[in-house]
Design a protein around this motif. Structure first.
Motif, PDB file in Angstrom:
ATOM      1  N   UNK A 171     -11.820 -40.948  -5.647  1.00 12.72           N
ATOM      2  CA  UNK A 171     -10.929 -40.499  -6.861  1.00 12.72           C
ATOM      3  C   UNK A 171      -9.670 -39.862  -6.435  1.00 12.72           C
ATOM      4  N   UNK A 172      -9.550 -39.403  -5.027  1.00  9.95           N
ATOM      5  CA  UNK A 172      -8.341 -38.694  -4.594  1.00  9.95           C
ATOM      6  C   UNK A 172      -7.199 -40.033  -4.470  1.00  9.95           C
ATOM      7  N   UNK A 173      -7.919 -41.161  -4.245  1.00 15.55           N
ATOM      8  CA  UNK A 173      -7.010 -42.523  -3.962  1.00 15.55           C
ATOM      9  C   UNK A 173      -6.537 -42.728  -5.398  1.00 15.55           C
ATOM     10  N   UNK A 174      -7.208 -42.787  -6.333  1.00 17.19           N
ATOM     11  CA  UNK A 174      -6.903 -43.038  -7.691  1.00 17.19           C
ATOM     12  C   UNK A 174      -5.879 -42.219  -8.346  1.00 17.19           C
ATOM     13  N   UNK A 175      -6.063 -41.030  -8.060  1.00 15.46           N
ATOM     14  CA  UNK A 175      -5.052 -40.036  -8.469  1.00 15.46           C
ATOM     15  C   UNK A 175      -3.712 -40.103  -7.802  1.00 15.46           C
ATOM     16  N   UNK A 176      -3.642 -40.494  -6.483  1.00 10.43           N
ATOM     17  CA  UNK A 176      -2.677 -40.864  -5.703  1.00 10.43           C
ATOM     18  C   UNK A 176      -1.749 -41.967  -6.121  1.00 10.43           C
ATOM     19  N   UNK A 177      -2.472 -43.244  -6.359  1.00 18.44           N
ATOM     20  CA  UNK A 177      -1.744 -44.347  -6.851  1.00 18.44           C
ATOM     21  C   UNK A 177      -1.388 -44.477  -8.364  1.00 18.44           C
ATOM     22  N   UNK A 178      -2.021 -43.828  -9.071  1.00 21.04           N
ATOM     23  CA  UNK A 178      -1.817 -43.622 -10.628  1.00 21.04           C
ATOM     24  C   UNK A 178      -0.955 -42.549 -10.891  1.00 21.04           C
ATOM     25  N   UNK A 179      -1.012 -41.431 -10.600  1.00 18.05           N
ATOM     26  CA  UNK A 179      -0.228 -40.391 -10.530  1.00 18.05           C
ATOM     27  C   UNK A 179       0.911 -40.305 -11.358  1.00 18.05           C
ATOM     28  N   UNK A 180       2.128 -40.217 -10.723  1.00 19.14           N
ATOM     29  CA  UNK A 180       3.392 -40.437 -11.368  1.00 19.14           C
ATOM     30  C   UNK A 180       3.631 -41.867 -11.722  1.00 19.14           C
ATOM     31  N   UNK A 181       2.901 -42.801 -11.099  1.00 16.45           N
ATOM     32  CA  UNK A 181       3.314 -44.257 -11.523  1.00 16.45           C
ATOM     33  C   UNK A 181       2.943 -44.373 -12.918  1.00 16.45           C
ATOM     34  N   UNK A 182       2.015 -43.874 -13.521  1.00 20.24           N
ATOM     35  CA  UNK A 182       1.630 -44.351 -14.925  1.00 20.24           C
ATOM     36  C   UNK A 182       2.491 -43.509 -15.890  1.00 20.24           C
ATOM     37  N   UNK A 183       3.289 -42.509 -15.473  1.00 19.60           N
ATOM     38  CA  UNK A 183       4.626 -41.951 -16.170  1.00 19.60           C
ATOM     39  C   UNK A 183       5.975 -42.687 -16.229  1.00 19.60           C
ATOM     40  N   UNK A 184       6.060 -43.395 -14.871  1.00 13.73           N
ATOM     41  CA  UNK A 184       7.409 -43.748 -14.543  1.00 13.73           C
ATOM     42  C   UNK A 184       7.434 -45.239 -14.635  1.00 13.73           C
ATOM     43  N   UNK A 185       6.427 -45.972 -14.189  1.00 10.31           N
ATOM     44  CA  UNK A 185       6.420 -47.540 -14.018  1.00 10.31           C
ATOM     45  C   UNK A 185       6.845 -48.209 -15.347  1.00 10.31           C
ATOM     46  N   UNK A 186       6.050 -48.101 -16.608  1.00 12.35           N
ATOM     47  CA  UNK A 186       6.320 -49.049 -17.481  1.00 12.35           C
ATOM     48  C   UNK A 186       7.739 -49.264 -17.797  1.00 12.35           C
ATOM     49  N   UNK A 187       8.462 -48.177 -18.336  1.00  9.22           N
ATOM     50  CA  UNK A 187       9.977 -48.383 -18.668  1.00  9.22           C
ATOM     51  C   UNK A 187      10.673 -49.028 -17.689  1.00  9.22           C
ATOM     52  N   UNK A 188      10.866 -48.612 -16.421  1.00  9.26           N
ATOM     53  CA  UNK A 188      11.737 -49.370 -15.453  1.00  9.26           C
ATOM     54  C   UNK A 188      11.545 -50.785 -15.273  1.00  9.26           C
ATOM     55  N   UNK A 189      10.059 -51.105 -15.047  1.00 11.84           N
ATOM     56  CA  UNK A 189       9.645 -52.289 -14.777  1.00 11.84           C
ATOM     57  C   UNK A 189       9.766 -53.312 -15.912  1.00 11.84           C
TER      58      UNK A 189
END
Length: 369
Positions: free
Chosen positions: A15-33
């Protein structure tokens, strides 16, 4: 102090790992990618995910080989004290940069969406103070709290995606490779740096697990798969809902939440999804601060590992206020420079340690033979 490492179960570690890799990625990744790879953004994501699985396999190998040791400790064992110090200094600098970028990202989200007139330093100070308090409470408290936050995160994210079903136009997903594969490769490069290359840093957290490590590998790979599915769904839904505008909006899920309109009852739920996305970034910031503190404490061989938490948070606060002159510099660092930084200062040192470990094992087998 050593007994306190074994405080987290395999499920909590995943769960900590999922929070770590998803965290800010789900906020930032879609638009710039989407801006980088256009309609092939989801393909870039899955190809980078393949590289991420290799990185995860590396840190799991190091964890099996050195089950109770952090990055600094197994580096000292394989490379020696001097070489470890040389490697650890840029490693710590990279972690400070990462923590600062996450904090700045949270304040940009606030200033761009909900609280435009509030000075950014207010958000920097609050998020870092909250993260420092959480790290000081210990990894067990982090794991228990983040489990609840993760459940809330995915419930709200998938609710927004489902509530926008009427807005989706699948025909907007084509063409995929309108300008060849070059943009797809740039999307892979960008997504490799954030979040999949960052998986290597989680090797410092793995020793903080109970001795019952059953199914740890399966749970970690499952968490990584959940991350890729959630990010790709966010990208696909954003493209289907916004079309060419998907590359220009700054926070895709927040914009999707603005489109929600169900029978004049459920409308504009962006404030709810906004707070959820902030919580996601806060989880990642907390874990990065935990990794930095664990690395520096072991490098300096401190008896009290909590003594540096608040000074580190304050140093990060100062960096957030002075590192970038404008938002353009910040975006350039995250999209263009960060993949190189994480590769040279994070991935390469761990690959060297793996190579030395394999060579030492090979020599030991030859000697016994």
């Amino acid at each position: 102090m050593m007994q306190k490492r074994y405080t987290v179960s395999s499920w909590q570690m995943a769960a900590l790992f999922l929070a770590y890799i998803t965290g800010s990625a789900i906020v930032w990744i879609p638009a710039p990618l989407t801006g980088a790879a256009k309609n092939a953004a989801w393909i870039s994501l899955w190809l980078a995910f393949g590289l991420g699985t290799l990185v995860l396999a590396c840190i799991l190998y190091l964890h099996r080989r050195y089950p109770d040791l952090t990055f600094v400790e197994y580096s000292e064992l394989t490379l020696g004290r001097i070489a470890t110090t040389i490697i650890a200094i840029p490693f710590l600098g990279m972690l400070l940069l990462m923590l600062s970028n996450i904090t700045i990202g949270i304040s940009q989200f606030f200033n761009s969406t909900m609280m435009r007139e509030t000075p950014s330093y207010v958000f920097h100070l609050l998020i870092l103070f909250t993260a420092a308090i959480t790290v000081r409470a210990g990894i067990e408290v982090m794991a228990r709290m983040f489990m609840l936050l993760l459940i809330a995160l995915f419930i709200f994210v998938f609710s927004v995606l489902l509530l926008n079903l009427s807005s989706y136009r699948p025909e907007l997903l084509t063409p995929v490779f309108e300008q060849g594969f070059k943009q797809t490769f740039f999307g892979i490069y960008q997504t490799w740096g954030f979040p999949y290359g960052e998986i290597i840093l989680f090797s410092t957290v793995l020793p903080f697990i109970r001795r019952d490590r059953q199914h740890l590998g399966k749970l970690m790979f499952s968490a990584l798969l959940i991350n890729a599915i959630s990010l790709s769904l966010s990208i696909l839904c954003t493209i289907m809902a916004l079309g060419p505008m998907a590359a220009t909006v700054k926070f895709s899920l927040f914009e999707l939440a603005r489109l929600v309109e169900v029978a004049d009852i459920i409308e504009r739920i962006e404030s709810v999804i906004g707070m959820t996305l902030i919580a996601a970034s806060y989880m990642k910031a907390t874990i990065v601060l935990f990794i930095f503190n664990a690395t520096l404490s072991r490098l300096l061989r401190l008896q009290d590992e909590k003594i540096l938490i608040f000074p580190t948070a304050f140093l990060t606060f100062l960096l957030t206020m002075t590192m970038y002159r404008n938002e353009l510099e910040f975006n350039e660092n995250v999209t263009a420079e960060w993949p190189l930084i994480i590769t040279f200062f994070g991935v390469v040192p761990n690959l060297i340690i793996i190579l030395v470990t394999v060579l030492n094992d090979w020599r030991a087998k030859i000697h016994k033979g």
